[in-house]
Structures are given as structure tokens and as C-alpha cells.
Motif scaffolding. Structure first.
Motif, PDB file in Angstrom:
ATOM      1  N   LYS A 267       0.842  -1.181   0.000  1.00  0.00           N
ATOM      2  CA  LYS A 267       0.000   0.000   0.000  1.00  0.00           C
ATOM      3  C   LYS A 267       0.884   1.241   0.000  1.00  0.00           C
ATOM      4  N   SER A 268       0.355   2.311  -0.523  1.00  0.00           N
ATOM      5  CA  SER A 268       1.063   3.584  -0.471  1.00  0.00           C
ATOM      6  C   SER A 268       0.047   4.704  -0.424  1.00  0.00           C
ATOM      7  N   LYS A 269       0.475   5.893  -0.051  1.00  0.00           N
ATOM      8  CA  LYS A 269      -0.442   7.010   0.086  1.00  0.00           C
ATOM      9  C   LYS A 269      -0.816   7.575  -1.279  1.00  0.00           C
ATOM     10  N   ALA A 270      -2.078   8.029  -1.395  1.00  0.00           N
ATOM     11  CA  ALA A 270      -2.527   8.661  -2.628  1.00  0.00           C
ATOM     12  C   ALA A 270      -1.916  10.046  -2.741  1.00  0.00           C
ATOM     13  N   ILE A 271      -1.679  10.481  -3.966  1.00  0.00           N
ATOM     14  CA  ILE A 271      -1.116  11.807  -4.208  1.00  0.00           C
ATOM     15  C   ILE A 271      -2.121  12.651  -4.965  1.00  0.00           C
ATOM     16  N   ILE A 272      -1.939  13.987  -4.929  1.00  0.00           N
ATOM     17  CA  ILE A 272      -2.882  14.910  -5.527  1.00  0.00           C
ATOM     18  C   ILE A 272      -3.013  14.673  -7.028  1.00  0.00           C
ATOM     19  N   SER A 273      -1.947  14.194  -7.682  1.00  0.00           N
ATOM     20  CA  SER A 273      -2.002  13.996  -9.134  1.00  0.00           C
ATOM     21  C   SER A 273      -3.069  12.981  -9.529  1.00  0.00           C
TER      22      SER A 273
ATOM     23  N   GLY B 110      -8.225   5.516  -0.311  1.00  0.00           N
ATOM     24  CA  GLY B 110      -6.804   5.783  -0.499  1.00  0.00           C
ATOM     25  C   GLY B 110      -6.012   4.528  -0.816  1.00  0.00           C
ATOM     26  N   ASP B 111      -6.401   3.397  -0.219  1.00  0.00           N
ATOM     27  CA  ASP B 111      -5.714   2.138  -0.509  1.00  0.00           C
ATOM     28  C   ASP B 111      -5.883   1.751  -1.973  1.00  0.00           C
ATOM     29  N   LEU B 112      -7.085   1.933  -2.503  1.00  0.00           N
ATOM     30  CA  LEU B 112      -7.362   1.529  -3.885  1.00  0.00           C
ATOM     31  C   LEU B 112      -6.771   2.489  -4.908  1.00  0.00           C
ATOM     32  N   LEU B 113      -6.460   3.735  -4.505  1.00  0.00           N
ATOM     33  CA  LEU B 113      -5.913   4.706  -5.453  1.00  0.00           C
ATOM     34  C   LEU B 113      -4.540   4.298  -5.962  1.00  0.00           C
ATOM     35  N   THR B 114      -3.855   3.435  -5.262  1.00  0.00           N
ATOM     36  CA  THR B 114      -2.512   3.019  -5.673  1.00  0.00           C
ATOM     37  C   THR B 114      -2.533   1.946  -6.747  1.00  0.00           C
ATOM     38  N   ILE B 115      -3.738   1.444  -7.054  1.00  0.00           N
ATOM     39  CA  ILE B 115      -3.845   0.382  -8.058  1.00  0.00           C
ATOM     40  C   ILE B 115      -4.029   1.024  -9.431  1.00  0.00           C
ATOM     41  N   SER B 116      -3.220   0.646 -10.380  1.00  0.00           N
ATOM     42  CA  SER B 116      -3.287   1.237 -11.718  1.00  0.00           C
ATOM     43  C   SER B 116      -4.539   0.775 -12.448  1.00  0.00           C
ATOM     44  N   LEU B 117      -4.917   1.562 -13.454  1.00  0.00           N
ATOM     45  CA  LEU B 117      -6.089   1.198 -14.250  1.00  0.00           C
ATOM     46  C   LEU B 117      -5.859  -0.108 -14.993  1.00  0.00           C
ATOM     47  N   ASP B 118      -4.650  -0.313 -15.514  1.00  0.00           N
ATOM     48  CA  ASP B 118      -4.354  -1.560 -16.230  1.00  0.00           C
ATOM     49  C   ASP B 118      -4.514  -2.762 -15.320  1.00  0.00           C
ATOM     50  N   GLU B 119      -4.032  -2.633 -14.099  1.00  0.00           N
ATOM     51  CA  GLU B 119      -4.142  -3.744 -13.150  1.00  0.00           C
ATOM     52  C   GLU B 119      -5.595  -4.032 -12.806  1.00  0.00           C
ATOM     53  N   MET B 120      -6.362  -2.971 -12.585  1.00  0.00           N
ATOM     54  CA  MET B 120      -7.767  -3.147 -12.229  1.00  0.00           C
ATOM     55  C   MET B 120      -8.560  -3.762 -13.385  1.00  0.00           C
ATOM     56  N   GLN B 121      -8.277  -3.331 -14.606  1.00  0.00           N
ATOM     57  CA  GLN B 121      -8.988  -3.877 -15.758  1.00  0.00           C
ATOM     58  C   GLN B 121      -8.555  -5.312 -16.045  1.00  0.00           C
ATOM     59  N   ARG B 122      -7.315  -5.643 -15.747  1.00  0.00           N
ATOM     60  CA  ARG B 122      -6.857  -7.019 -15.958  1.00  0.00           C
ATOM     61  C   ARG B 122      -7.590  -7.980 -15.033  1.00  0.00           C
ATOM     62  N   LYS B 123      -7.918  -7.510 -13.813  1.00  0.00           N
ATOM     63  CA  LYS B 123      -8.579  -8.370 -12.841  1.00  0.00           C
ATOM     64  C   LYS B 123     -10.105  -8.348 -12.976  1.00  0.00           C
ATOM     65  N   PHE B 124     -10.644  -7.166 -13.304  1.00  0.00           N
ATOM     66  CA  PHE B 124     -12.101  -7.018 -13.244  1.00  0.00           C
ATOM     67  C   PHE B 124     -12.734  -6.576 -14.563  1.00  0.00           C
ATOM     68  N   GLY B 125     -11.988  -6.579 -15.641  1.00  0.00           N
ATOM     69  CA  GLY B 125     -12.577  -6.290 -16.940  1.00  0.00           C
ATOM     70  C   GLY B 125     -12.492  -4.818 -17.324  1.00  0.00           C
ATOM     71  N   GLU B 126     -12.801  -4.545 -18.599  1.00  0.00           N
ATOM     72  CA  GLU B 126     -12.672  -3.192 -19.134  1.00  0.00           C
ATOM     73  C   GLU B 126     -13.562  -2.187 -18.411  1.00  0.00           C
ATOM     74  N   ASN B 127     -14.767  -2.616 -18.001  1.00  0.00           N
ATOM     75  CA  ASN B 127     -15.719  -1.687 -17.394  1.00  0.00           C
ATOM     76  C   ASN B 127     -15.320  -1.237 -15.988  1.00  0.00           C
ATOM     77  N   SER B 128     -14.238  -1.770 -15.454  1.00  0.00           N
ATOM     78  CA  SER B 128     -13.814  -1.347 -14.126  1.00  0.00           C
ATOM     79  C   SER B 128     -13.239   0.068 -14.137  1.00  0.00           C
ATOM     80  N   ILE B 129     -13.167   0.697 -15.307  1.00  0.00           N
ATOM     81  CA  ILE B 129     -12.762   2.107 -15.361  1.00  0.00           C
ATOM     82  C   ILE B 129     -13.746   2.960 -14.569  1.00  0.00           C
ATOM     83  N   TRP B 130     -15.002   2.503 -14.467  1.00  0.00           N
ATOM     84  CA  TRP B 130     -15.988   3.218 -13.645  1.00  0.00           C
ATOM     85  C   TRP B 130     -15.530   3.271 -12.191  1.00  0.00           C
TER      86      TRP B 130
END
Length: 644
Positions: free
Chosen positions: A5-11, A339-359
Motif C-alpha cells: 500500500k502507499s499514500k494517494a497523491i494529488i495527481s 486511499g488504498d485503492l488509489l494506488t492500483i493502476s487502471l491496467d491492473e484493475m482492468q486485468r482483474k475485473f474487466g474493461e468496465n472497471s474504469i468506472w
């Protein structure tokens, strides 16, 4: 595998920190991506309890609950101080607060056209009515529309509404700061040049401004449970730090907060209801912000405060992330907060949960592109239902509940037609559930009548009941019906200037002189007795279609019949109708076409509602039965949602 885990940043939130230009301000409609967009969620405080307190003229400081049978469905804020909660048993609530005011919801009873507040309603004979709350909700929504004529208003539930302030706020900013209406000659990029620095904002009496750098107590959210004596009297908010972070979107938020404060004052003054509101840049954030401080308050979420407001929040509290999907995310990544979930990249999230996980990826960052849409004033359906504590075991018992449900439908339809007289349902539907597994339904075209009464609706419902359930003498197997539903579907608005068929049937032109007055009177009596139980047209036999009964094009008279393209039959006006003046006969023929189309529509509905258990006769012309399709297994994020 993702680890750690890591802290979320303003970016992570830079999508909501955009530079606002003249083009943004002067454009008419930029939609959901407008950087000046402002949305509010307005929530009526303890609405059912407030409705009863206002109806009875009670002191708002009295603890009051609304009862439905043995449980509580609403608890006002004074009662909550005693630890009383919704769905609690009434005996336990009175033990906690002996001076508790208890009001049972109004109920329908057979033989009564309207619901009443009975002293001891019985679930075996009465049905709950929420009509009073529905009417009060409509009054509040109408006050929103009257007070904010250029805003978009979407009714979210009986006690909630979304308000898109973007358009009225933009107009107000240009009115207050007219120098923004013209692009300066020295603007480096023309319309795409940034706006000049905004003026300082005074947030006094505009609600609670959520701090950009909150302490632990402020992160707790709802910080008060005591209603204010005067709407907005103590609602002040101070922005931490200096004004260096103030943006034009903050100006838009402050203008919207003024509008919202005025509307809340108006509702309280005229109706007596206190409201809480959340004001932010989209629907998702407005919904979260509305619960920050309640009751009788409004909270404002500036863009600069979004990251620190969201990151410590348990993500499973977010709508649609609290069920299977939220559990899967928590287990997959060993996380609990946004904040915990903000450290997960979009590619990683879509690889696990499909394209629609961009929502999910965007919601965690405060991005929501759903629109605020005003719902149609015409409800396409109306439903009255009753879950039976003691099942119906004899078909003859159904008449009681049909009449109770018919009373609710009659009241609701007549109320709707007071505002829109042209409303009429095409279909009446009866749905029953046997036990907890199987259910069946029947539907039929609902006949037109001048006066919608309980008797008219109950007669149609009884007919469907006999077709669906049968009678005591016709059944050989026992029944156990645990739920009965009666509804109108296909409620539509007639076109402006259109006359219904009743006008053509009841208002006849004078008959020719060779017809006696006695014969005319007899015809009229028969027509009145018919009361639209028969189709208002003359349908000729198939062999008659070949005869040339159509008026020639060179004839001075208008056509008095037509050939239906759907059934191939010729449909003609009656002799009396055909003898009318040309203009009247032409209108009658037009109405006749419409009625014939409705006849086919009713046949199609009847065909769709046939009992699936009844054997179907196969004709040689029928198409071969195709193989039943196997439901496709949902993939990605879709598998975590249940289709309703």
C-alpha cells in the motif's frame, strides 16, 4: 501480483483540477465535463416523520416515529437521541422513550375510496398507503422547479432530488461579473485564455464548507443530530488557509449555495419541512456531501477538499461498492479505504475485473459523468401490491384484495388526471405469487370510461382473477397465494386536439327526416347501454372485402370504410355515421382507424399474457421452434451486479 500500500497523491485527482477559460464560461452547454459544473443533492430530513409532524401540527422537538404494522419506518431526530432506530419493534422503542409519539401510516380498507388513519389497522384486512408522502414530495419538487426555473431537477427518490445548478450559476456569474462576458483584446490564446483570478469569497451563511485539510474529528462526517431552530441560522463555514487556492469553480459553488439556501428557506416557510443538501461538482460527490452534516444543513465540497475527503473513506460505503464487487476488491488487494485503492493502476484493475472497471477507477477519484435528467411527468405505470401474511387459499378470497388494490389505483390515476386530463392506461395487469417460488400474471386492455371508480377497476381485476386463479367450483387443486399485485401499464398522453371515441359515439348529428324519432331514441338507448363493451366499428366478413363497397375517388362523398393492412378485413362506419356531414364522417373514420389499431394492440397484449401452462395449438403455418438460448456468462465487473 500487486502488493503493498502507499499514500494517494494529488495527481490522482488532476482530472477535476482544470484551468477554466473564457470558452468554458461562454459556452452554452459543455455537458458533464463542464469544469464549472455544480450539482446538489437535496434530502428531506426524516421525511415520513416530518410529514406526520406537519400534518398533526406537532412541535418538531417532540420525539416521533412512523409505524408500519409492528416495525418503524421513520424516526425523527429528537427520537434518535434515545437510541431509537428504523425497523425497530414498537415495544422496544416505547421502552427507550415512554413519551414517544407513534403514528401508524394510513391504510386502505375495503369499501373505502381513500386511505385513512385507523386506530388499530389489521394487516389481514388493510393495506399500507404512502399516498400522503408522495403528494408532499411532489409539492417540494414543484417548489424546486418554481424557484429554479433554469436548473435541471431529477427526482431521485420520494425524499431526494438532484439539482444541476450549472446553467443558472453561469448566468449569475456573468451578471455579477460582466467583464467576463468579453474576451480581452490582449488575451494570449483568445477564447482559450484562462479567466482572470476570482474575487474573494465569503462563505458565511452558505452552509458548512468541508475543510481541505481536516482534522480527525472533522473527518468523522455527520457532526450534529440536533435540528436548528431556524433554517440556516447557524450555518457558517470558514475555509482553512488563505484565498490563494480559490477558483472560479469555488465561485460557482458559492452561488449555488446561495440558491440552495433560498430554496430551503422557501420550503420550510411554506411547507414546514427542513432539508439537508450537499453541493459539489457531480452527482456522486453531492450524494456523499449531503450526509456530511445533518439535519437542516447544507455542506459544500470544494475541489481542493475532494482528495482528503475521499481517501480515508471506507470504499465499501460507496454505492455499488458495498456488495459483491466491494468484497472482491477488498479480498483481491487487501484494502479497506479509497486511499488504498488509489494506488492500483487502471491496467491492473482492468486485468482483474474487466474493461468496465474504469468506472470504479474514476469514482474513487471523484469523477462521475452521469447526467441530471428530469424525469417525465407521465408515469408509464402504476402499481398497487400487497404481500399477504396469511396466504389466500380460496379463489373467493381474492375479491377483497382486488377491491383494496383497485381503490389505490383509482385514487392515484384520478390525481394524475387532475393535472393531465388526457392520461389513460392501455393495460391493466394482475400478478400473483404462489408461495415463494412461482408467479403468474394476466393482462387485458383497460376499457375507457368517463369516471374512473373503484368499481370499474375492480371489475376488470376480478375478471383477470377468474382467468388466472379460477373460482372455488372450478379448482380441484389447493392454492396458496402470498402476494397480489394490480397495476396499470402503458399510461400515455393523448395528442393535443385529439377527440376520444366517446365524443363520436355520444354526440350524433341529426338523423334524416325519413327516420322516426322513436327509432332514433331506441338506437341511442342501445348505444348508451353498450358502454363501450363492444368494438365501436362494423367489421365485415373476409368475403365482403372483395366487394366494391369503397366510395369512388370521383364521388362527392368521403370514404366511409378502409381495408386493414394487418388483418385484411374491411372496416366500415355504421349507416348512421356514414350519413353524417363530410367533415364529421371524416373525423369518425380517422377515429375508427385508431380504434381498430387499438383492437389489434389489445389482441397482441392478450396473446402475450396467455397462461404459459395452457397448451398451445400448433398450426401448420407456425414457424419451427428454435433452440432455447443458453444465457451468456457475464464477464468482468458485470458479474458482480444483479440485473433487476
Amino acid at each position: 501480483m500487486w502488493k503493498g500500500k502507499s499514500k494517494a497523491i494529488i495527481s490522482d485527482f488532476e482530472d477535476i483540477h482544470r484551468i477554466i477559460t473564457y470558452r468554458h464560461l461562454l459556452s452554452q452547454n459543455l455537458g458533464v465535463k463542464d469544469p464549472l459544473r455544480v450539482v446538489a443533492l437535496c434530502d428531506s430530513d426524516a421525511f415520513y416523520a416530518a410529514c406526520e409532524q406537519v400534518r398533526l401540527g406537532l412541535d418538531p422537538a417532540l420525539p416521533l416515529v412512523v409505524q408500519q404494522w409492528d416495525s418503524l419506518i421513520a424516526v425523527n431526530y429528537p427520537a434518535r437521541k434515545y437510541g431509537i432506530t428504523r425497523m425497530e419493534k414498537i415495544s422496544e422503542a416505547k421502552r427507550k422513550c415512554p413519551e414517544l409519539v407513534v403514528v401508524h401510516v394510513a391504510t386502505y380498507k375495503e369499501g373505502e375510496a381513500e386511505p385513512s388513519y385507523w386506530e388499530n389497522p389489521d394487516t389481514l384486512t388493510h393495506k399500507v398507503s404512502l399516498d400522503h408522502y408522495r403528494r408532499e414530495s411532489m409539492k417540494i419538487i414543484q417548489m424546486f422547479k418554481d424557484g429554479l426555473p433554469t436548473a435541471e431537477i431529477e427526482k431521485a427518490s420520494i425524499d431526494e432530488a438532484f439539482i444541476d445548478f450549472t446553467r443558472p450559476v453561469r448566468d449569475e456569474i456573468l451578471k455579477r461579473y460582466p467583464y467576463l462576458a468579453q474576451v480581452p483584446p490582449d488575451a494570449p490564446n483568445g477564447l482559450d485564455s484562462p479567466l482572470p483570478p476570482p474575487p474573494p469569497i465569503c462563505w458565511d451563511n452558505l452552509g458548512t464548507v468541508i475543510p481541505a485539510h481536516p482534522n480527525e474529528e472533522q473527518l468523522d462526517g455527520s457532526s450534529t443530530t440536533e435540528p436548528q431552530e431556524d433554517v440556516g441560522a447557524s450555518e457558517t463555514g470558514a475555509v482553512d488557509g488563505d484565498d490563494s487556492s480559490t477558483t472560479w469553480h469555488d465561485v460557482a459553488l458559492s452561488v449555488a449555495a446561495e440558491f440552495m439556501m433560498n430554496v430551503r428557506h422557501e420550503v420550510y416557510a411554506k411547507l414546514g419541512y427542513t432539508l439537508s443538501a450537499g453541493i459539489a461538482r457531480n452527482k456522486f460527490l453531492a450524494k456523499l456531501t449531503a450526509s456530511y452534516k445533518k439535519p437542516n444543513n447544507q455542506s459544500v465540497l470544494r475541489d481542493v477538499a475532494i482528495p482528503n475527503y475521499l481517501t480515508p473513506m471506507p470504499f465499501q460505503k460507496i454505492r455499488f461498492l458495498g456488495g459483491k464487487l466491494g468484497k472482491a476488491l477488498a479480498q483481491e488487494y487487501d484494502v479497506s479505504t479509497v486511499g488504498d485503492l488509489l494506488t492500483i493502476s487502471l491496467d491492473e484493475m482492468q486485468r482483474k475485473f474487466g474493461e468496465n472497471s474504469i468506472w470504479v477507477y474514476e469514482i474513487l477519484r471523484g469523477i462521475d459523468r452521469s447526467e441530471v435528467k428530469e424525469k417525465s411527468a407521465v408515469n408509464k405505470s402504476m402499481l398497487a401490491s400487497k404481500n399477504l401474511l396469511h396466504p389466500v387459499t380460496k379463489p373467493s378470497q381474492g375479491h377483497h384484495w382486488i377491491r383494496v388494490l383497485a381503490a389505490e389505483l383509482a385514487l392515484r390515476l384520478n390525481e394524475a388526471r387532475e393535472n393531465i386530463p388526457a392520461l389513460w392506461p392501455k393495460t391493466i395487469v394482475l400478478h400473483v405469487r404462489h408461495g415463494y417460488d412461482s408467479s403468474r400474471s394476466k393482462q387485458a386492455a383497460f376499457p375507457f370510461t368517463r369516471n374512473v371508480t373503484v368499481d370499474v377497476i375492480a371489475a376488470a381485476g376480478d375478471k383477470l382473477w377468474k382467468e388466472l386463479v379460477g373460482t372455488d367450483s372450478s379448482r380441484s387443486t389447493p392454492i396458496s397465494i402470498t402476494s397480489v399485485q394490480l397495476s396499470f401499464t402503458g399510461i400515455e398522453l393523448a395528442e393535443t386536439g385529439q377527440r376520444n371515441i366517446e365524443g363520436f359515439l355520444k354526440a350524433r348529428p341529426p338523423v334524416s327526416g325519413d327516420q322516426s324519432s322513436a327509432a332514433a331514441g331506441s338506437t341511442k338507448r342501445k348505444r348508451d347501454e353498450r358502454e363501450f363493451s363492444e368494438p365501436p366499428f362494423v367489421q365485415l366478413a373476409a368475403e365482403d372485402v372483395r366487394e366494391d363497397v369503397k366510395v369512388s375517388e370521383t364521388s362527392a362523398r368521403v370514404e366511409t370504410s378502409f381495408v386493414c393492412k394487418r388483418c385484411g378485413k374491411r372496416v366500415a362506419l355504421s349507416d348512421v355515421d356514414a350519413s353524417a356531414e363530410d367533415a364529421i364522417a371524416r373525423d369518425m373514420l380517422a377515429a375508427l382507424r385508431m380504434e381498430h389499431e387499438d383492437f389489434h394492440f389489445a389482441q397482441e397484449l392478450a396473446g402475450q399474457s396467455e397462461d404459459v401452462s395452457a397448451p398451445r395449438k400448433i398450426r401448420p403455418s407456425d414457424t419451427p421452434v428454435t433452440k432455447r438460448k443458453v444465457p451468456k456468462v457475464k464477464e468482468g465487473i458485470a458479474r458482480f451486479f444483479t440485473q433487476r
